[in-house]
Scaffold this motif. Sequence first.
Motif, PDB file in Angstrom:
ATOM      1  N   SER A 133       0.817  -1.220   0.000  1.00 56.25           N
ATOM      2  CA  SER A 133       0.000   0.000   0.000  1.00 56.25           C
ATOM      3  C   SER A 133       0.846   1.263   0.000  1.00 56.25           C
ATOM      4  CB  SER A 133      -0.931   0.008   1.212  1.00 56.25           C
ATOM      5  OG  SER A 133      -0.197  -0.062   2.405  1.00 56.25           O
ATOM      6  N   ILE A 134       1.943   1.289   0.772  1.00 56.66           N
ATOM      7  CA  ILE A 134       2.782   2.481   0.831  1.00 56.66           C
ATOM      8  C   ILE A 134       3.459   2.722  -0.502  1.00 56.66           C
ATOM      9  CG2 ILE A 134       4.799   3.508   1.939  1.00 56.66           C
ATOM     10  CD1 ILE A 134       2.312   3.459   3.670  1.00 56.66           C
ATOM     11  N   ASP A 135       3.900   1.639  -1.168  1.00 64.06           N
ATOM     12  CA  ASP A 135       4.553   1.786  -2.459  1.00 64.06           C
ATOM     13  C   ASP A 135       3.583   2.342  -3.488  1.00 64.06           C
ATOM     14  OD1 ASP A 135       6.718   1.396  -4.346  1.00 64.06           O
ATOM     15  OD2 ASP A 135       5.536  -0.262  -5.154  1.00 64.06           O
ATOM     16  N   GLU A 136       2.356   1.803  -3.501  1.00 60.82           N
ATOM     17  CA  GLU A 136       1.363   2.295  -4.440  1.00 60.82           C
ATOM     18  C   GLU A 136       0.945   3.722  -4.106  1.00 60.82           C
ATOM     19  OE1 GLU A 136       0.421   0.832  -7.123  1.00 60.82           O
ATOM     20  OE2 GLU A 136       1.622  -0.936  -6.728  1.00 60.82           O
ATOM     21  N   LEU A 137       0.895   4.035  -2.813  1.00 55.50           N
ATOM     22  CA  LEU A 137       0.545   5.377  -2.378  1.00 55.50           C
ATOM     23  C   LEU A 137       1.562   6.391  -2.885  1.00 55.50           C
ATOM     24  CD1 LEU A 137      -1.388   7.055  -0.632  1.00 55.50           C
ATOM     25  CD2 LEU A 137       0.104   6.602   1.308  1.00 55.50           C
ATOM     26  N   ARG A 138       2.838   5.990  -2.897  1.00 53.78           N
ATOM     27  CA  ARG A 138       3.911   6.878  -3.367  1.00 53.78           C
ATOM     28  C   ARG A 138       3.742   7.178  -4.854  1.00 53.78           C
ATOM     29  NH1 ARG A 138       7.600   3.932  -1.801  1.00 53.78           N
ATOM     30  NH2 ARG A 138       7.930   4.856   0.233  1.00 53.78           N
ATOM     31  N   LYS A 139       3.402   6.135  -5.612  1.00 59.76           N
ATOM     32  CA  LYS A 139       3.198   6.338  -7.052  1.00 59.76           C
ATOM     33  C   LYS A 139       2.017   7.267  -7.301  1.00 59.76           C
ATOM     34  CE  LYS A 139       4.922   1.693  -8.165  1.00 59.76           C
ATOM     35  NZ  LYS A 139       4.546   0.356  -8.691  1.00 59.76           N
ATOM     36  N   ALA A 140       0.914   7.023  -6.617  1.00 60.43           N
ATOM     37  CA  ALA A 140      -0.270   7.866  -6.787  1.00 60.43           C
ATOM     38  C   ALA A 140       0.016   9.295  -6.376  1.00 60.43           C
ATOM     39  CB  ALA A 140      -1.424   7.301  -5.966  1.00 60.43           C
ATOM     40  N   GLY A 141       0.795   9.438  -5.285  1.00 58.09           N
ATOM     41  CA  GLY A 141       1.093  10.779  -4.781  1.00 58.09           C
ATOM     42  C   GLY A 141       1.789  11.637  -5.816  1.00 58.09           C
ATOM     43  N   CYS A 142       2.694  11.041  -6.570  1.00 59.35           N
ATOM     44  CA  CYS A 142       3.409  11.803  -7.594  1.00 59.35           C
ATOM     45  C   CYS A 142       2.472  12.244  -8.714  1.00 59.35           C
ATOM     46  CB  CYS A 142       4.550  10.952  -8.159  1.00 59.35           C
ATOM     47  SG  CYS A 142       5.484  11.769  -9.465  1.00 59.35           S
ATOM     48  N   LEU A 143       1.600  11.354  -9.149  1.00 64.11           N
ATOM     49  CA  LEU A 143       0.697  11.681 -10.250  1.00 64.11           C
ATOM     50  C   LEU A 143      -0.363  12.700  -9.850  1.00 64.11           C
ATOM     51  CD1 LEU A 143       0.094   8.125 -11.762  1.00 64.11           C
ATOM     52  CD2 LEU A 143       1.707   9.870 -12.536  1.00 64.11           C
ATOM     53  N   GLY A 199      -6.641  -6.275 -19.892  1.00 63.52           N
ATOM     54  CA  GLY A 199      -6.907  -6.062 -21.309  1.00 63.52           C
ATOM     55  C   GLY A 199      -7.512  -4.705 -21.621  1.00 63.52           C
ATOM     56  N   ASP A 200      -8.057  -4.033 -20.609  1.00 58.31           N
ATOM     57  CA  ASP A 200      -8.649  -2.704 -20.804  1.00 58.31           C
ATOM     58  C   ASP A 200      -7.638  -1.593 -20.546  1.00 58.31           C
ATOM     59  OD1 ASP A 200     -10.933  -4.071 -21.270  1.00 58.31           O
ATOM     60  OD2 ASP A 200     -12.012  -3.391 -19.498  1.00 58.31           O
ATOM     61  N   ASN A 201      -6.364  -1.954 -20.399  1.00 56.16           N
ATOM     62  CA  ASN A 201      -5.310  -0.972 -20.080  1.00 56.16           C
ATOM     63  C   ASN A 201      -5.604  -0.237 -18.770  1.00 56.16           C
ATOM     64  OD1 ASN A 201      -3.738  -1.431 -22.428  1.00 56.16           O
ATOM     65  ND2 ASN A 201      -5.163  -0.168 -23.619  1.00 56.16           N
ATOM     66  N   MET A 202      -6.165  -0.971 -17.805  1.00 54.85           N
ATOM     67  CA  MET A 202      -6.478  -0.350 -16.516  1.00 54.85           C
ATOM     68  C   MET A 202      -5.289  -0.437 -15.571  1.00 54.85           C
ATOM     69  SD  MET A 202      -9.388  -1.278 -13.646  1.00 54.85           S
ATOM     70  CE  MET A 202     -10.759  -0.715 -14.639  1.00 54.85           C
ATOM     71  N   LYS A 203      -5.029   0.666 -14.879  1.00 52.91           N
ATOM     72  CA  LYS A 203      -4.038   0.715 -13.816  1.00 52.91           C
ATOM     73  C   LYS A 203      -4.751   1.120 -12.528  1.00 52.91           C
ATOM     74  CE  LYS A 203      -1.078  -0.255 -16.909  1.00 52.91           C
ATOM     75  NZ  LYS A 203      -0.561  -1.628 -17.007  1.00 52.91           N
ATOM     76  N   VAL A 204      -4.383   0.472 -11.438  1.00 57.51           N
ATOM     77  CA  VAL A 204      -5.058   0.684 -10.154  1.00 57.51           C
ATOM     78  C   VAL A 204      -4.053   1.192  -9.138  1.00 57.51           C
ATOM     79  CG1 VAL A 204      -6.534  -0.357  -8.393  1.00 57.51           C
ATOM     80  CG2 VAL A 204      -6.548  -1.270 -10.721  1.00 57.51           C
ATOM     81  N   LEU A 205      -4.424   2.262  -8.430  1.00 60.63           N
ATOM     82  CA  LEU A 205      -3.540   2.860  -7.425  1.00 60.63           C
ATOM     83  C   LEU A 205      -4.277   3.043  -6.108  1.00 60.63           C
ATOM     84  CD1 LEU A 205      -1.919   5.689  -9.585  1.00 60.63           C
ATOM     85  CD2 LEU A 205      -0.809   3.585  -8.845  1.00 60.63           C
ATOM     86  N   PHE A 206      -3.557   2.853  -5.014  1.00 61.31           N
ATOM     87  CA  PHE A 206      -4.094   3.187  -3.695  1.00 61.31           C
ATOM     88  C   PHE A 206      -3.897   4.680  -3.458  1.00 61.31           C
ATOM     89  CE2 PHE A 206      -3.369  -1.312  -3.200  1.00 61.31           C
ATOM     90  CZ  PHE A 206      -4.401  -1.727  -2.382  1.00 61.31           C
ATOM     91  N   THR A 207      -4.970   5.377  -3.081  1.00 60.13           N
ATOM     92  CA  THR A 207      -4.854   6.803  -2.749  1.00 60.13           C
ATOM     93  C   THR A 207      -5.208   7.077  -1.292  1.00 60.13           C
ATOM     94  OG1 THR A 207      -7.098   7.117  -3.590  1.00 60.13           O
ATOM     95  CG2 THR A 207      -5.285   7.630  -5.084  1.00 60.13           C
ATOM     96  N   GLU A 208      -6.052   6.239  -0.722  1.00 52.86           N
ATOM     97  CA  GLU A 208      -6.425   6.341   0.682  1.00 52.86           C
ATOM     98  C   GLU A 208      -6.571   4.923   1.218  1.00 52.86           C
ATOM     99  OE1 GLU A 208      -6.659   9.051   2.426  1.00 52.86           O
ATOM    100  OE2 GLU A 208      -6.710  10.600   0.891  1.00 52.86           O
ATOM    101  N   LYS A 209      -6.741   4.814   2.541  1.00 57.99           N
ATOM    102  CA  LYS A 209      -6.878   3.491   3.145  1.00 57.99           C
ATOM    103  C   LYS A 209      -8.115   2.770   2.650  1.00 57.99           C
ATOM    104  CE  LYS A 209      -6.564   1.215   7.631  1.00 57.99           C
ATOM    105  NZ  LYS A 209      -6.392   1.390   9.086  1.00 57.99           N
ATOM    106  N   ASP A 210      -9.133   3.518   2.247  1.00 61.36           N
ATOM    107  CA  ASP A 210     -10.392   2.912   1.815  1.00 61.36           C
ATOM    108  C   ASP A 210     -10.723   3.242   0.370  1.00 61.36           C
ATOM    109  OD1 ASP A 210     -10.742   5.586   2.218  1.00 61.36           O
ATOM    110  OD2 ASP A 210     -12.648   5.421   3.269  1.00 61.36           O
ATOM    111  N   GLU A 211      -9.717   3.673  -0.404  1.00 64.71           N
ATOM    112  CA  GLU A 211     -10.013   4.194  -1.737  1.00 64.71           C
ATOM    113  C   GLU A 211      -8.995   3.721  -2.768  1.00 64.71           C
ATOM    114  OE1 GLU A 211     -11.017   8.557  -2.450  1.00 64.71           O
ATOM    115  OE2 GLU A 211      -9.050   8.397  -3.390  1.00 64.71           O
TER     116      GLU A 211
END
Length: 524
Positions: A133-143, A199-211
């Motif tokens: 979660s922290i790693d994904e949060l870091r990626k989302a934070g930059c974007l 297949g839909d080119n979807m990327k998923v990121l954690f932005t909050e604990k519940d989101e």
Amino acid sequence: MYKVMIVEDEEFIMQGICLIVDWEKLGLEVVHKAQDGTEAIDLWEQEKVDIIITDICMPQMGGLELLKKIREQSEQVRFIILSGYDQFEYARQAITLDVEDYILKPIDEEKLMQVLEDTVSKIQSLNKKKNYSIDELRKAGCLLKEPWDPEKAAIHMKELELALYQPCFAFATMKYKISTLKEDELASIYNYLVTEYKGDNMKVLFTEKDELLLLISWEEVGKKNPLAYFKKLQNQLEEKFDKPAFITVGPVLSQMQDLAKAYRHTRKLQRYLIIEGYGSCIDESYVCNRMHEDIDFDEDKLYNLIIHKDKEGAAAYLEDLIVNNITMEKYSIEVIDTTLVRVMILLQKIKDEFGIESASHQFYVTELLEEIYHADDISIIKGAIIVEMVELIELLQIENSQYSPVVKQIMAKVKNDYREDMSLKTLAGKYRMNPSYLGQIFLREVGCTFSQYLNNTRIKVARELILKTNMRMHDISNEIGYVDISYFYRMFRKYYGISPASLREIKSTTEEINTWQEVNQIEK
């Protein structure tokens, strides 16, 4: 320290388990001891544990039924089963329910120690998997950070395999109710999306604990409807996981650097959760026709109801103001929020006007507004405001009344010694008065019976302990003088209209969201 619950109906076996294990050496702490599964469930709801050691055959609720009920709430907790020789087949059934091991009675000390050591190792291994979660949060934070940093964004876009210059991007935020999610369940949803929608080119990121933030890159503009796409996705997820989400869909973007601004807008749309509830999916079209004019809030009417101590009338007015205006779905969330602020300011105005001070009651508008802002259910908002209003009316009654000396002494006694077992009859003996006559005086001057006054005092203290401490409900019940926790729950709900657990949930949800936002800010 990992927390342990022991569930065993034979007291000498219970004590034996407590004594033969060096809990501290293993990094464990026994926080609960229960006689059967029913009591264990009550204790679990007050304070979760990491390991449950339980017998199989017990009165009211056995170990296997307990295991099934706990598993409905948590996949993370580890179970160790105790079994007699004649219950061997029951133990075999337990293995299919994901238990660590079963131990035959009489209990072998070395066997128990080894099983506990292995269980601790497994918990530690499971905890290491949570770092995603922290790693994904870091990626989302930059974007999502402004101003846009092209160099850092390019790095994370490459990691996410997102092309910076796709013709268009569609995105949505998907929010879940924290209290309904089992441990790591959001991670399971994440993994499902990443796998099934690759297949839909979807990327998923954690932005909050519940989101979660869902990003899709499309090669052609105008041939797909983002709202329809995410509604279909929502239905598939709910069918798969049986957990409704609230999805807010953003506008289609032509360049990724516009994501941060658009994301802020979808977060504002999430405030409409209190109207639509989980299981809904909305975009900007949902709010475009809502009115931005003020709600008809008669401040003078509510003011008069409160200062005349009309609890029922004030509660009914707030019910109509809050619930009906929101469920009519005609006002914007900004107008609704402004109205809630006006109600809070009015309550504070009355408190200041009458000079109400109380050591046990500190009314802070900002704290209550924080609770309201993070609420996801209109009943929680209504409950929080009515709780404060009832408290205020109670304080007005105390401040504005003139009491006889004996009534003042009784009130002081209750204030200082509410934990004690007291009754009007014992107090009447102390003051050499007829109990019936004293009860009439008290009712006439205070406006309620002595029993009601004592219960009200205890419940108000309980409310402060729930909001300002991490005490367990059982301990709070004992602290205020209630031996029976079920009676405490009934009295609390009768007084405030919500259960102690619901009030604690408001506090916990607010604190969890604030903590997660702090982490988010640091990572950004």
